[in-house]
Design a protein around this motif. Structure first.
Motif, PDB file in Angstrom:
ATOM      1  N   VAL A  10       0.826  -1.216   0.000  1.00  0.00           N
ATOM      2  CA  VAL A  10       0.000   0.000   0.000  1.00  0.00           C
ATOM      3  C   VAL A  10       0.858   1.264   0.000  1.00  0.00           C
ATOM      4  N   ALA A  11       0.206   2.385  -0.353  1.00  0.00           N
ATOM      5  CA  ALA A  11       0.909   3.658  -0.560  1.00  0.00           C
ATOM      6  C   ALA A  11       2.013   3.450  -1.583  1.00  0.00           C
ATOM      7  N   VAL A  12       1.656   2.846  -2.697  1.00  0.00           N
ATOM      8  CA  VAL A  12       2.629   2.611  -3.782  1.00  0.00           C
ATOM      9  C   VAL A  12       2.195   3.403  -5.013  1.00  0.00           C
ATOM     10  N   ASP A  13       3.128   3.590  -5.929  1.00  0.00           N
ATOM     11  CA  ASP A  13       2.771   4.152  -7.235  1.00  0.00           C
ATOM     12  C   ASP A  13       2.539   2.985  -8.185  1.00  0.00           C
ATOM     13  N   ILE A  14       1.442   3.043  -8.915  1.00  0.00           N
ATOM     14  CA  ILE A  14       1.200   1.986  -9.908  1.00  0.00           C
ATOM     15  C   ILE A  14       1.818   2.467 -11.223  1.00  0.00           C
ATOM     16  N   THR A  15       2.836   1.774 -11.677  1.00  0.00           N
ATOM     17  CA  THR A  15       3.537   2.197 -12.888  1.00  0.00           C
ATOM     18  C   THR A  15       2.790   1.706 -14.131  1.00  0.00           C
ATOM     19  N   ARG A  16       2.319   0.455 -14.083  1.00  0.00           N
ATOM     20  CA  ARG A  16       1.696  -0.127 -15.275  1.00  0.00           C
ATOM     21  C   ARG A  16       0.788  -1.274 -14.855  1.00  0.00           C
ATOM     22  N   VAL A  17      -0.320  -1.436 -15.575  1.00  0.00           N
ATOM     23  CA  VAL A  17      -1.199  -2.595 -15.345  1.00  0.00           C
ATOM     24  C   VAL A  17      -1.412  -3.269 -16.689  1.00  0.00           C
ATOM     25  N   ASP A  18      -1.119  -4.569 -16.756  1.00  0.00           N
ATOM     26  CA  ASP A  18      -1.389  -5.325 -17.978  1.00  0.00           C
ATOM     27  C   ASP A  18      -2.454  -6.368 -17.638  1.00  0.00           C
ATOM     28  N   LEU A  19      -3.700  -6.046 -18.019  1.00  0.00           N
ATOM     29  CA  LEU A  19      -4.803  -6.926 -17.617  1.00  0.00           C
ATOM     30  C   LEU A  19      -4.720  -8.274 -18.323  1.00  0.00           C
ATOM     31  N   GLU A  20      -4.291  -8.286 -19.596  1.00  0.00           N
ATOM     32  CA  GLU A  20      -4.217  -9.561 -20.331  1.00  0.00           C
ATOM     33  C   GLU A  20      -3.191 -10.498 -19.678  1.00  0.00           C
ATOM     34  N   LYS A  21      -2.009  -9.945 -19.392  1.00  0.00           N
ATOM     35  CA  LYS A  21      -0.940 -10.777 -18.802  1.00  0.00           C
ATOM     36  C   LYS A  21      -1.108 -10.951 -17.298  1.00  0.00           C
ATOM     37  N   LYS A  22      -2.023 -10.223 -16.712  1.00  0.00           N
ATOM     38  CA  LYS A  22      -2.255 -10.218 -15.253  1.00  0.00           C
ATOM     39  C   LYS A  22      -0.977  -9.809 -14.516  1.00  0.00           C
ATOM     40  N   GLU A  23      -0.457  -8.665 -14.931  1.00  0.00           N
ATOM     41  CA  GLU A  23       0.768  -8.148 -14.316  1.00  0.00           C
ATOM     42  C   GLU A  23       0.569  -6.700 -13.882  1.00  0.00           C
ATOM     43  N   VAL A  24       1.067  -6.390 -12.700  1.00  0.00           N
ATOM     44  CA  VAL A  24       1.017  -5.002 -12.235  1.00  0.00           C
ATOM     45  C   VAL A  24       2.441  -4.605 -11.835  1.00  0.00           C
ATOM     46  N   VAL A  25       2.911  -3.494 -12.367  1.00  0.00           N
ATOM     47  CA  VAL A  25       4.244  -3.004 -11.972  1.00  0.00           C
ATOM     48  C   VAL A  25       4.050  -1.862 -10.991  1.00  0.00           C
ATOM     49  N   ILE A  26       4.688  -2.007  -9.806  1.00  0.00           N
ATOM     50  CA  ILE A  26       4.557  -0.932  -8.817  1.00  0.00           C
ATOM     51  C   ILE A  26       5.918  -0.298  -8.545  1.00  0.00           C
ATOM     52  N   ASP A  27       5.881   0.996  -8.224  1.00  0.00           N
ATOM     53  CA  ASP A  27       7.101   1.747  -7.913  1.00  0.00           C
ATOM     54  C   ASP A  27       8.198   1.527  -8.952  1.00  0.00           C
ATOM     55  N   GLU A  28       7.828   1.345 -10.164  1.00  0.00           N
ATOM     56  CA  GLU A  28       8.698   1.228 -11.348  1.00  0.00           C
ATOM     57  C   GLU A  28       9.484  -0.059 -11.455  1.00  0.00           C
ATOM     58  N   TYR A  29       9.828  -0.671 -10.339  1.00  0.00           N
ATOM     59  CA  TYR A  29      10.781  -1.783 -10.415  1.00  0.00           C
ATOM     60  C   TYR A  29      10.198  -3.137  -9.969  1.00  0.00           C
ATOM     61  N   GLU A  30       9.015  -3.120  -9.362  1.00  0.00           N
ATOM     62  CA  GLU A  30       8.495  -4.362  -8.767  1.00  0.00           C
ATOM     63  C   GLU A  30       7.312  -4.894  -9.578  1.00  0.00           C
ATOM     64  N   THR A  31       7.516  -6.048 -10.194  1.00  0.00           N
ATOM     65  CA  THR A  31       6.433  -6.634 -10.990  1.00  0.00           C
ATOM     66  C   THR A  31       5.692  -7.670 -10.156  1.00  0.00           C
ATOM     67  N   VAL A  32       4.381  -7.555 -10.117  1.00  0.00           N
ATOM     68  CA  VAL A  32       3.554  -8.516  -9.383  1.00  0.00           C
ATOM     69  C   VAL A  32       2.686  -9.241 -10.414  1.00  0.00           C
ATOM     70  N   LYS A  33       2.790 -10.596 -10.418  1.00  0.00           N
ATOM     71  CA  LYS A  33       2.028 -11.378 -11.394  1.00  0.00           C
ATOM     72  C   LYS A  33       0.975 -12.217 -10.676  1.00  0.00           C
ATOM     73  N   ALA A  34      -0.094 -12.554 -11.394  1.00  0.00           N
ATOM     74  CA  ALA A  34      -1.126 -13.398 -10.776  1.00  0.00           C
ATOM     75  C   ALA A  34      -1.926 -14.119 -11.852  1.00  0.00           C
ATOM     76  N   LYS A  35      -2.823 -15.006 -11.367  1.00  0.00           N
ATOM     77  CA  LYS A  35      -3.704 -15.707 -12.322  1.00  0.00           C
ATOM     78  C   LYS A  35      -4.978 -14.922 -12.567  1.00  0.00           C
ATOM     79  N   ARG A  36      -5.369 -14.144 -11.567  1.00  0.00           N
ATOM     80  CA  ARG A  36      -6.591 -13.338 -11.687  1.00  0.00           C
ATOM     81  C   ARG A  36      -6.333 -11.944 -11.126  1.00  0.00           C
ATOM     82  N   ILE A  37      -7.109 -10.978 -11.656  1.00  0.00           N
ATOM     83  CA  ILE A  37      -7.036  -9.612 -11.092  1.00  0.00           C
ATOM     84  C   ILE A  37      -8.452  -9.178 -10.705  1.00  0.00           C
ATOM     85  N   ILE A  38      -8.571  -8.564  -9.539  1.00  0.00           N
ATOM     86  CA  ILE A  38      -9.844  -7.924  -9.165  1.00  0.00           C
ATOM     87  C   ILE A  38      -9.606  -6.412  -9.111  1.00  0.00           C
TER      88      ILE A  38
END
Ligand code: FAD
Length: 422
Positions: free
Chosen positions: A198-226
Motif C-alpha cells: 500500500v501507498a505505492v505508485d502503480i507504474t503499469r497494469v497489464d490486464l491480459e498478462k495479469k501483471e502489475v508493476v509498482i514503484d517502477e521496479y516491482e512486478t507482481v504477477k497473478a492468475k486473476r485480477i480484481i
C-alpha cells in the motif's frame, strides 16, 4: 539502519552529515506500510545517507520539540540543518526517493539508481484497491487459502476511512467512526494473511498478462485480477473545499443527509444526481439552497418538477462557488454570479457537492467494456470483458454505491474465483 533515543539525537543526527530520521509508533498501519520501503532504501542509499529510526511514544519530548505530530514522519537533515519537505502518513517510495536524491549530486544519484534490481513476485490473485470491496474479496480469498496481494495507491480503507460516521453498516448498534470501521475491515483481512502493498505508485497494469508493476521496479504477477479502485468525486476546485471535506462538506447524501435534521444546507450542482439527492436531503433538512452554474437545471424533467415544486428548495442559477470557509458550526459558501460578477455569502449547516463522480480506471480504460458513464461492466459473477479480470464496488456499472453493495461484490468475485481456481 539504526534505532536511536533522544540523548543520541545531537551526535547521531545533528553532527552526522546526511541523515533521514523516521519517527514511528506501534499499532500504526502507515508505519507498518513504510517499514519495508525504509529498510529497502537504506540498502540502496545507506552508504551516503544515514537511516535512523526513533520510537515516537518513547521519545515524546524530542518529537514535540521538533513539532512531529503524526506517525510516521520522516525528517531529512544535512549537517545539522533540516532540509527537504517532511513526509508523513501514507508515505510513497517515490516521495522518499525524491527527497534522498535532492541530498546528493546527480552523478551519485545515477550510480545508485543503476543498482536497483527489478523484482518479480507471483500470487494467485491481485486486488487493486483496498476499499470495502477489495478488502472483502481479500478476506474471502485468504480464507479459501488463495495466495492474494492487495495493492493500493493510498493506505487501506477507501472512502470509508475518511467518512465521519457510518450508521448503515449492519452489525453495529451505534454509528461507527468511518476510520474505525475501515481499520477493522483492513486488520481482519491482514490478520488472515493477505499480503499488502500500500501507498505505492502503480507504474503499469497489464490486464491480459495479469501483471502489475509498482514503484517502477516491482512486478507482481497473478492468475486473476480484481479491480476495486472506486471513484473520485469531482471537485469544484474552490479554495477551502479540500480542507472542509468530511468536516461540513459532503459528497454523499445517503450517508450524511440524516445528520442535517431541521438544518439548512447548500447543494452545489443541478444535474440528475444533484436534483435527486436534494429531494432526498429535504426529508431531513428544513431548507436547501441549490447553486447551479447554468440558467436552468440539467436533470431530467420529472426529477426537475419534484425539486421546483418542493417548498424547502430554492435555486440560485448562474452561480458558482468561489470559497468555502467555516465560522463556528456554520459553513460559509461564497458564490459568484457568472453573468454579473456579484458575490454573496451563503451561511448553512453543511454543503453537499454533486457535480459528478468519476471511476478510477485511468490505467485500464481502453481495455475494458464500460457503460456510457465510464463505469466497468460486469456480469453477475463480477467478471469483466477481459477473461480472468473481475471488478467490484463503486467502480462497476450499477445503480447503488454503498459499503454494503461493495462488500457484496467483493464476496461474489472472491467466491467465483475460488471456485475457478479450485
Ligand atoms: C463522503 C462519503 C461518505 C460515505 N458514507 C457512506 C455511508 O455512510 N454508508 C455507506 O454505505 N456508504 C457510504 N459512502 C459510499 C461508500 O464509501 C462506497 O460505496 C464504498 O467505499 C465503495 O467501496 P469500494 O471498495 O468500491 O471503493 P473505495 O472505498 O472508493 O476504495 C477504493 C480504493 O482503491 C484505491 N485506488 C484508487 N485508484 C487505484 C489504483 N489505480 N490502483 C490501486 N488502488 C487504487 C483507493 O485509494 C481506495 O483505497 C460514502 C462515500 C463518500 C464519498
Amino acid at each position: 539502519m539504526k534505532e536511536i533515543i533522544t540523548s543520541e539525537f545531537e551526535k547521531e543526527v545533528l553532527q552526522a552529515g546526511k541523515v533521514v530520521l523516521d519517527f514511528y509508533s506501534t499499532e500504526c498501519p502507515p508505519c507498518e506500510a513504510l517499514a519495508s520501503k525504509f529498510e529497502d532504501l537504506s540498502k540502496l542509499y545507506g552508504n551516503d545517507i544515514r537511516f535512523l529510526k526513533i520510537f515516537r511514544q518513547g521519545n515524546r519530548d524530542l518529537s514535540d520539540k521538533l513539532g512531529v505530530r503524526s506517525s510516521p514522519t520522516l525528517l531529512f537533515f544535512n549537517n545539522g540543518v533540516e532540509i527537504a519537505e517532511r513526509l508523513s502518513g501514507g508515505i510513497k517510495r517515490s516521495e522518499i526517493i525524491r527527497n534522498l536524491d535532492s541530498m546528493l549530486i546527480p552523478e551519485r544519484v545515477k550510480e545508485i539508481k543503476s543498482q536497483i534490481k527489478p523484482s518479480v513476485s507471483e500470487f494467485d490473485v491481485i486486488i487493486l484497491g483496498a476499499g470495502p470491496g477489495g478488502l472483502t474479496a481479500g478476506l474471502y480469498l485468504c480464507q479459501s487459502k488463495i495466495n492474494t496481494v492487495l495493492i493500493d495507491i493510498a493506505l487501506p480503507g477507501g472512502h470509508v476511512s475518511t467518512t465521519h460516521e457510518v450508521s448503515n453498516y449492519p452489525g453495529f448498534i451505534e454509528p461507527q467512526a468511518g476510520y474505525m470501521l475501515s481499520h477493522n475491515m483492513s486488520e481482519q483481512t491482514k490478520l488472515c494473511g493477505t499480503i499488502y502493498k500500500v501507498a505505492v505508485d502503480i507504474t503499469r497494469v497489464d490486464l491480459e498478462k495479469k501483471e502489475v508493476v509498482i514503484d517502477e521496479y516491482e512486478t507482481v504477477k497473478a492468475k486473476r485480477i480484481i479491480i476495486g479502485t472506486g471513484t473520485t468525486p469531482n471537485l469544484t476546485g474552490a479554495p477551502g473545499e479540500k480542507e472542509l471535506k468530511g468536516k461540513g462538506i459532503s459528497y454523499c447524501a445517503t450517508c450524511d443527509a440524516k445528520y442535517f435534521n431541521d438544518k439548512e444546507v447548500v447543494v452545489i450542482g443541478g444535474g440528475n444526481s444533484a436534483v435527486e439527492e436534494s429531494e432526498y436531503i429535504t426529508r431531513f433538512a428544513s431548507k436547501l439552497i441549490m447553486v447551479h452554474q447554468f440558467d436552468k437545471l440539467t436533470a431530467n424533467k420529472q426529477a426537475q418538477d419534484k425539486v421546483l415544486n418542493n417548498p424547502k428548495i430554492s435555486i440560485l442559477f448562474e452561480n458558482e462557488p468561489r470559497l468555502f470557509t467555516r465560522d463556528g458550526d456554520k459553513i460559509i459558501t461564497e458564490i459568484e454570479n457568472i453573468k454579473t460578477g456579484r458575490r454573496q455569502k451563503l451561511v448553512s449547516d453543511g454543503v453537499f457537492i454533486f457535480i459528478g463522480m468519476k471511476p478510477n480506471i485511468d490505467l485500464f480504460r481502453d481495455k475494458l467494456e464500460l457503460d456510457q458513464w465510464g463505469y466497468i461492466k460486469t456480469d453477475q459473477d463480477m467478471k469483466t470483458s477481459v477473461p480472468g479480470v473481475y471488478a467490484v464496488g463503486d467502480v462497476i456499472s450499477k445503480k447503488y454505491r454503498q459499503i454494503t453493495t461493495a462488500v457484496a461484490d467483493g464476496t461474489i468475485a472472491a467466491m467465483s474465483i475460488a471456485k475457478e481456481l479450485d
